[in-house]
Motif scaffolding. Structure first.
Motif, PDB file in Angstrom:
ATOM      1  N   ARG A   1      13.286  13.115  -9.996  1.00 59.39           N
ATOM      2  CA  ARG A   1      14.695  13.060 -10.045  1.00 59.39           C
ATOM      3  C   ARG A   1      15.352  13.722 -11.249  1.00 59.39           C
ATOM      4  N   THR A   2      14.557  14.236 -12.067  1.00 55.96           N
ATOM      5  CA  THR A   2      15.117  14.778 -13.069  1.00 55.96           C
ATOM      6  C   THR A   2      14.437  16.170 -13.564  1.00 55.96           C
TER       7      THR A   2
ATOM      8  N   ASN B   1      21.984  17.880 -11.519  1.00 60.14           N
ATOM      9  CA  ASN B   1      22.757  16.552 -11.237  1.00 60.14           C
ATOM     10  C   ASN B   1      24.041  16.868 -12.130  1.00 60.14           C
ATOM     11  N   ARG B   2      23.863  17.565 -13.246  1.00 59.99           N
ATOM     12  CA  ARG B   2      25.094  17.461 -14.165  1.00 59.99           C
ATOM     13  C   ARG B   2      26.130  18.388 -13.769  1.00 59.99           C
TER      14      ARG B   2
ATOM     15  N   VAL C   1       6.045   7.713 -15.883  1.00 61.08           N
ATOM     16  CA  VAL C   1       6.781   8.780 -15.225  1.00 61.08           C
ATOM     17  C   VAL C   1       7.764   9.032 -16.480  1.00 61.08           C
ATOM     18  N   THR C   2       7.913  10.244 -16.975  1.00 58.46           N
ATOM     19  CA  THR C   2       8.720  10.747 -17.900  1.00 58.46           C
ATOM     20  C   THR C   2       9.713  11.555 -17.305  1.00 58.46           C
ATOM     21  N   PRO C   3      10.876  11.524 -18.021  1.00 57.55           N
ATOM     22  CA  PRO C   3      12.139  12.311 -17.206  1.00 57.55           C
ATOM     23  C   PRO C   3      11.958  13.812 -17.267  1.00 57.55           C
TER      24      PRO C   3
ATOM     25  N   GLY D   1       8.594   4.076 -15.538  1.00 56.12           N
ATOM     26  CA  GLY D   1       8.499   4.525 -14.029  1.00 56.12           C
ATOM     27  C   GLY D   1       8.987   3.605 -13.220  1.00 56.12           C
TER      28      GLY D   1
ATOM     29  N   ASP E   1       9.312  12.908 -13.505  1.00 57.61           N
ATOM     30  CA  ASP E   1      10.061  12.141 -12.420  1.00 57.61           C
ATOM     31  C   ASP E   1      10.704  13.267 -11.811  1.00 57.61           C
TER      32      ASP E   1
ATOM     33  N   PHE F   1      20.168  10.123 -12.724  1.00 54.33           N
ATOM     34  CA  PHE F   1      19.006  11.061 -12.222  1.00 54.33           C
ATOM     35  C   PHE F   1      19.322  11.482 -10.756  1.00 54.33           C
ATOM     36  N   ASP F   2      19.714  10.597  -9.952  1.00 55.11           N
ATOM     37  CA  ASP F   2      19.864  11.004  -8.521  1.00 55.11           C
ATOM     38  C   ASP F   2      21.473  11.591  -8.114  1.00 55.11           C
ATOM     39  N   PHE F   3      22.353  10.958  -9.071  1.00 56.28           N
ATOM     40  CA  PHE F   3      23.689  11.342  -8.524  1.00 56.28           C
ATOM     41  C   PHE F   3      23.828  10.784  -7.202  1.00 56.28           C
TER      42      PHE F   3
ATOM     43  N   ILE G   1      12.394  11.823  -2.020  1.00 58.07           N
ATOM     44  CA  ILE G   1      12.260  11.159  -3.354  1.00 58.07           C
ATOM     45  C   ILE G   1      12.442   9.466  -2.791  1.00 58.07           C
TER      46      ILE G   1
END
Lengths: 554, 343
Positions: B173-174, B79-80, B207-209, A233, B171, A249-251, B334
Motif C-alpha cells: 500500500r505504500t 497516494n499523496r 511489514v515495513t512501509p 503488519g 507494504d 496508505f490506501d487513500f 491488496i
C-alpha cells in the motif's frame, strides 16, 4: 422599606444578569467548538459513506472483522494482564505502608501516564527488543534470544507498562479507604492472607475494579502510537491504526468510514460500560496515597510483598532507564545542531502553547458556564440538562477518538483543499479538544470553590464580566490554570495520532520527527529525540503537579 | 502578580509564535533563485542515495534550487498526489514505477513530458508520452549466506519454507517493492495467490512501509531474508567487498520494475521541469544511479558500468503485468493480501 427593596432589586437585576449571560455565552461557544469539531468530522465521514454506496458494504470485509477482533483481543489481554497483577501489587503496597522509598515507588508509578507513548515504546524496545537489554543478557548467558516483540507481544508489554502502575494506584486508593480498625481486628482474629483478601481487601477494591478495568480497556482499545510502532503488519493492527492506514496508505475513504463506524460502536459501548461500572476514584491520579494499615503482616507475606513490589518497580523502571541511557549516549550535540530538530522542537512547543491556551480557555468557559447555570438553577426544577451539558460536554470528546476526528476532517478537506494546508489548524484544535476533559477536571473544583467564596462579594461590589475575570477569578485560579495549561501542553507535545495523519514535510512536530527517525532505524537519533521529548513532557507534568500541590497547601 | 505575568507571558509567546510561523513563507517567496520541487521517495534523498549528488549536479547547470520532498516509498507518492490533486506543489514526481503509471495518469495532474527520450533504453522498450524511465531492476529475495546457508531455490520454496527463517517485506500500500512482490506472486500463482500469501505470511517477520526500513532491518540481522532487487548484492560487493549477501535465483522468473518520473501540469509552467527530465536521462544523472540507487541505468553512462553488475543474477524469465491490468486490479489484490496477511 418596601420601596427601597424594590429599588435594590431593580439595581441588582441587570448586574446579576450580565455575568450570567457572559459566562453562558462563553460556555456555549466552547460547546459549539466541540460540536463543530466532532460534528463536522462525522458529517464528513457520513458524506463520504453516502458517496461510497456499495463500496461501503464491500469495506466490511474479512480484513475489517479481523482488525476488530484483534482490537478486542489485544485490549482484553492488555486489560487482564494489567488489572489482575495490579490487584496483587496494590495489596502488597498496602501491606508495607512504611518502607524506605515507598513514596518514590508511587511517584514512579505515576510516571508512565505522563510519558508520551512514543517515548515509552522506545524504552520498551530498548529493553525487550531484538537488540534490547534482555536479548543482550540472553546472548551473554548463551540462552536463546527472547521472542521478537513486534506484534501482539510488544503491544501488550507496552500497554501493561502504561496501565499496571495506573491500575495499582487506583486500587491502592480503594484499599486506603479501609478503616484502620479492620486491619487491627483482622490480625487479632488471626486471619490469613487469603481470608483477609476475601473479607477486607477484595470488597474494598471491588467497587473500583469494574471502572478500572473499563478505563484500561478503553485506553488499550484506542491506543494508536503503540500499535502503529510495535504492530508489524496487517496481522497486528487495531481499528485506530487501520483507519489511519486506510487514509494514509490506501487513500481508501470507504474503508476508513467502515472502520470508524466499528470503532465508534466499540468506544460507545465501552464508555457505557464505564458509566455502568462507575468511574474509578480520581484520587488515584494524585501523587500521595497514604495507607492506614498499622498491623505487621507475618514475614512470609512481607517478603512476598517486597519481591512483588521490587519486580513491578523494575518493570516500570527499566524502560525509563533505557530511554535515559540510550538518550544520553546518543550524539546529542550533533542532534542539536540539526536545523530539522530545532524546527520540530519549536513547532511542537508553539503548537503545544496554542493548543494548551485554547484548551484552558475553552475549559474555563465550560466550567464558568456550568457554575453560572448551577447558580441559576439552584432551588429550581428543570433546565438541569444544560448544566449537565456544560459539566460533561468536554468528556464527550473521549467517545470520538482524535484519529476519527482527524479522518473526518481529512476526507472532507480533500474535496475543497489540500488537507495538508489544514494541518496546523487541525493539530492545534484536536490537541486542545483532547486535553479538555483533563483541564476541566483540574479547573472545576478550584473554580467552584472560588465562586462560592467570591460570588457575594462581587455582587455587592458590582464587579462583573471581564473585570471580574481579570481582578478576581484569574488571580485566584492562577495555580489550577497553570496546571491545566501545563498538562494540556504536555498532552499536545506527545500527540502522534493527528500529526501522523496531517503531518508532512511542511509540518513536523517532535513526535513526528521521532517516528520518522525510528522507522528509518536511525536509532541513535531516535534515542536522543526520545530523551528530549521525555524531558519536555515530564518537566511540564512536574510543573502541573507543583501548581496543584502549591494551590492545595495554600 | 507572578501568576498574571505567567498568563501574560503565555499570551505574548503565543502571539509571537503565530507571527513567527507566518513569516517564513513570505521570506522564501522573495528569494531570487528559481526553484524546482521534486517529490520522490526516501531512499532516493538519503545521504547515501542519489539525491545529494543529483542535486549538486543539476544545480550547477541550472542556476536554480532543487528542492526534494521525500515520502516513504513509491506508492506513497501516488497516494499523496491523489490527495493533493491539482493543488500539488510538485513540479516533477520521480519514483513511480510502471505498475503505477496507469493510475497516476488517471489523476489527470500529469502533463506530457515533451522531451526527446531516444536516449532511453530499458527492457521491453518502455515508451510513454508522460512518464520517462530513469532506472530499472528486478525484484529479488536477498539473503544473508551466514544466517541462511540453504536459501530458497524457487518462489514456491520461499512460500512454503521453514517459518523459523523469516523475511522482511514491504507494504504494497505504500511501497513499490511491496507492490512488486504482490504482482510477482500474482503472476506466478494467479487465482491461488491468496493461499500463497497465507502460507508466506508465516515467514514474514514484519511489514515495513518502505524499502529503506526493510533493508535496514535485514542488514542489522533481524531477518535472514528481505525483499529487494537483484542489484542489491552489487552494493555489498563494491562498497563492502563482501559476497555475504546474495540474491536468490528463482526458476519462475523475477518481476521487472522500471522506475519513472513525470512532470505535473503545475510543473509544466516551470521551465526547469523539462530541463530536469532531460537532465535525468543524460549521463550526468545516469552515472550516479548504479552505485547510489543500486539499479540499472535507463540510458547511456559516460563510462562503462562496474563489471560487478554483470555478475548478478540474471532472471530466467522477466515477469511484468501491463499497467492497465495493475490499475484495474490493484485495490482488489491488496484487499486479498490484507485478508491473507491478517489471518
Amino acid at each position: 422599606m418596601a420601596v427601597g427593596d424594590e429599588q435594590m432589586n431593580k439595581a441588582r437585576l441587570p448586574m446579576r444578569r450580565r455575568p450570567l449571560s457572559a459566562s453562558l455565552a462563553a460556555g456555549f461557544a466552547a460547546l459549539a467548538f466541540l460540536a463543530v469539531l466532532a460534528g463536522v468530522a462525522l458529517i464528513g465521514l457520513a458524506w463520504q459513506a453516502a458517496g461510497q454506496g456499495s463500496g461501503l458494504v464491500a469495506a466490511f470485509d474479512p480484513y475489517l472483522w479481523r482488525v476488530a477482533r484483534f482490537t478486542l483481543v489485544e485490549a482484553g489481554l492488555s486489560t487482564l494482564l494489567s488489572v489482575v497483577p495490579a490487584i496483587a501489587v496494590a495489596v502488597a503496597l498496602n501491606a508495607l505502608p512504611r518502607f524506605r522509598g515507598r513514596g518514590l515507588v508511587l511517584r514512579l508509578f505515576a510516571l508512565p501516564l505522563a510519558l508520551p507513548a512514543l517515548v515509552a515504546v522506545f524504552g520498551v524496545t530498548g529493553v525487550y527488543g531484538q537488540h534490547g537489554w534482555l536479548a543482550e543478557i540472553a546472548s551473554v548467558l548463551g540462552s536463546p534470544s527472547p521472542p521478537d516483540i513486534y506484534g501482539l507481544t510488544g503491544i501488550i508489554i507496552a500497554h501493561v507498562f502504561f496501565n499496571l502502575p495506573l491500575a495499582s494506584r487506583l486500587f491502592l486508593t480503594g484499599l486506603a479507604s479501609v478503616p484502620a480498625e479492620y486491619w487491627r481486628i483482622s490480625s487479632q482474629l488471626g486471619m490469613g492472607p487469603l481470608a483477609r483478601f476475601r473479607l477486607i481487601e477484595w470488597p474494598a477494591m471491588r467497587r473500583a475494579a469494574g471502572g478500572v478495568a473499563a478505563l484500561v480497556f478503553m485506553l488499550c482499545a484506542t491506543s494508536f502510537t503503540v500499535v502503529l510502532t510495535l504492530g508489524g503488519g496487517p496481522k497486528a493492527t487495531t481499528l485506530e491504526v487501520a483507519i489511519y492506514q486506510a487514509l494514509h496508505f490506501d487513500f481508501d475513504a470507504g474503508r476508513a468510514v467502515a472502520l470508524t463506524a466499528v470503532q465508534l460502536f466499540l468506544t460507545g459501548i465501552t464508555i457505557a460500560l464505564i458509566g455502568l461500572a462507575g468511574r474509578p476514584s480520581e484520587e488515584g491520579f494524585s501523587i500521595e496515597v497514604r495507607s492506614v494499615r498499622e498491623d505487621r503482616p507475618p514475614p512470609v507475606e512481607r517478603t512476598a510483598a517486597s519481591v512483588l513490589i521490587a519486580a513491578t518497580t523494575l518493570f516500570v523502571l527499566l524502560p525509563l532507564a533505557s530511554v535515559l541511557i540510550s538518550g544520553f549516549s546518543a550524539d546529542l550535540g550533533k542532534l542539536l545542531r540539526q536545523p530539522a530538530v530545532w524546527r520540530a522542537v519549536t513547532t511542537s512547543i508553539v503548537i503545544g502553547i496554542i493548543a494548551g491556551a485554547l484548551s484552558v480557555a475553552l475549559s474555563l468557559a465550560l466550567v464558568a458556564a456550568r457554575q453560572a447555570q448551577a447558580r441559576g438553577n439552584a432551588g429550581r426544577r428543570g433546565r438541569h440538562g444544560l448544566e449537565w451539558l456544560f459539566a460533561s460536554g468536554a468528556g464527550l470528546i473521549l467517545v470520538i477518538p482524535p484519529i476519527v476526528i482527524g479522518a473526518g476532517w481529512f476526507v472532507l478537506a480533500i474535496r475543497f483543499a489540500d488537507p495538508y494546508t489544514l494541518a496546523p489548524f487541525m493539530v492545534v484544535t484536536v490537541n486542545a479538544a483532547m486535553a479538555m476533559p483533563f483541564a476541566v477536571r483540574v479547573l472545576r473544583p478550584a473554580f467552584d470553590t472560588a465562586a462560592a467564596r467570591h460570588d457575594r462579594l462581587c455582587a455587592a461590589l458590582g464587579i462583573s464580566g471581564l473585570s471580574r475575570l481579570r481582578l478576581i477569578d484569574l488571580p485566584a485560579l492562577g495555580g489550577p490554570l497553570a496546571a491545566a495549561f501545563a498538562f494540556s501542553m504536555a498532552l499536545s507535545l506527545g500527540d502522534l495520532g493527528t500529526i501522523a495523519l496531517f503531518g508532512s514535510d511542511r509540518l513536523v512536530t517532535l513526535p513526528f520527527l521521532l517516528l520518522q527517525r525510528m522507522s528509518s532505524y536511525r536509532t541513535s537519533d531516535a534515542a536522543g529525540l526520545a530523551l528530549i521529548l521525555a524531558i519536555l513532557s515530564l518537566a511540564l507534568i512536574a510543573a502541573a503537579d507543583r501548581s496543584i500541590v502549591r494551590e492545595r497547601s495554600q | 502578580m507572578r501568576r498574571r505575568d505567567f498568563i501574560r507571558t503565555i499570551t505574548a509567546f503565543g502571539a509571537t509564535a503565530c507571527l513567527g510561523m507566518a513569516v517564513p513563507s513570505t521570506a522564501s517567496a522573495s528569494q531570487a533563485r528559481p526553484k524546482l520541487t521534486v517529490y520522490t521517495y526516501e531512499s532516493f534523498t538519503a545521504d547515501w542515495g542519489p539525491g545529494p549528488q543529483v542535486k549538486k549536479a543539476f544545480e550547477a547547470q541550472c542556476g536554480c534550487e532543487l528542492d526534494f520532498v521525500s515520502l516513504t516509498d513509491g506508492v506513497a507518492l501516488l497516494n499523496r498526489l491523489k490527495i493533493e490533486g491539482g493543488r500539488t506543489r510538485a513540479d516533477v514526481v520521480l519514483g513511480l514505477d510502471t505498475n503505477l503509471t496507469s493510475e497516476a495518469r488517471q489523476t489527470g495532474i500529469f502533463a506530457p513530458a515533451g522531451i526527446d527520450t531516444s536516449a532511453v533504453s530499458v527492457p521491453g522498450g518502455y515508451k510513454d508520452d508522460i512518464f520517462v524511465p530513469f532506472d530499472y531492476g528486478y525484484f529479488a529475495i536477498v539473503y544473508d549466506t551466514k544466517a541462511m546457508p540453504n536459501p530458497p531455490k524457487s518462489l514456491h520454496d520461499l512460500v512454503t519454507g521453514d517459518p523459523g527463517q523469516k523475511i522482511v517485506i514491504e507494504d504494497p500500500r505504500t511501497s513499490t517493492p511491496g507492490l512488486g512482490l504482490l504482482l510477482w506472486i500474482r503472476s506466478v500463482y494467479g487465482d491461488k495467490s491468496g493461499e500463497a500469501w497465507k502460507s508466506l505470511s508465516r515467514r514474514v517477520l514484519t511489514v515495513t512501509p518502505g524499502w529503506s526500513e526493510a533493508y535496514g532491518l535485514f542488514t542489522k540481522g533481524e531477518a535472514p531474508m528481505v525483499l529487494s532487487y537483484t542489484t542489491s548484492p552489487a552494493y555489498h560487493l563494491i562498497e563492502e567487498k563482501t559476497d555475504r549477501y546474495r540474491a536468490a535465483d528463482f526458476p519462475e522468473g523475477e518481476y521487472l520494475e522500471i522506475e519513472v518520473a513525470g512532470m505535473t501540469k503545475h510543473g509544466s509552467a516551470n521551465p526547469l521541469s523539462k530541463q530536469f527530465l532531460s537532465f535525468m536521462i543524460s549521463p550526468a544523472f545516469q552515472d550516479v544511479i548504479p552505485q547510489t540507487n543500486w539499479m540499472f541505468p535507463a540510458a547511456r553512462l559516460s563510462k562503462p558500468i562496474d563489471p560487478v553488475f554483470d555478475q548478478l543474477v540474471k532472471p530466467a524469465k522477466t515477469l511484468i503485468f501491463p499497467a492497465d491490468v495493475v490499475a484495474k486490479n490493484r485495490q482488489a489484490w491488496i484487499a486479498e493480501w490484507l485478508s491473507a496477511m491478517s489471518k
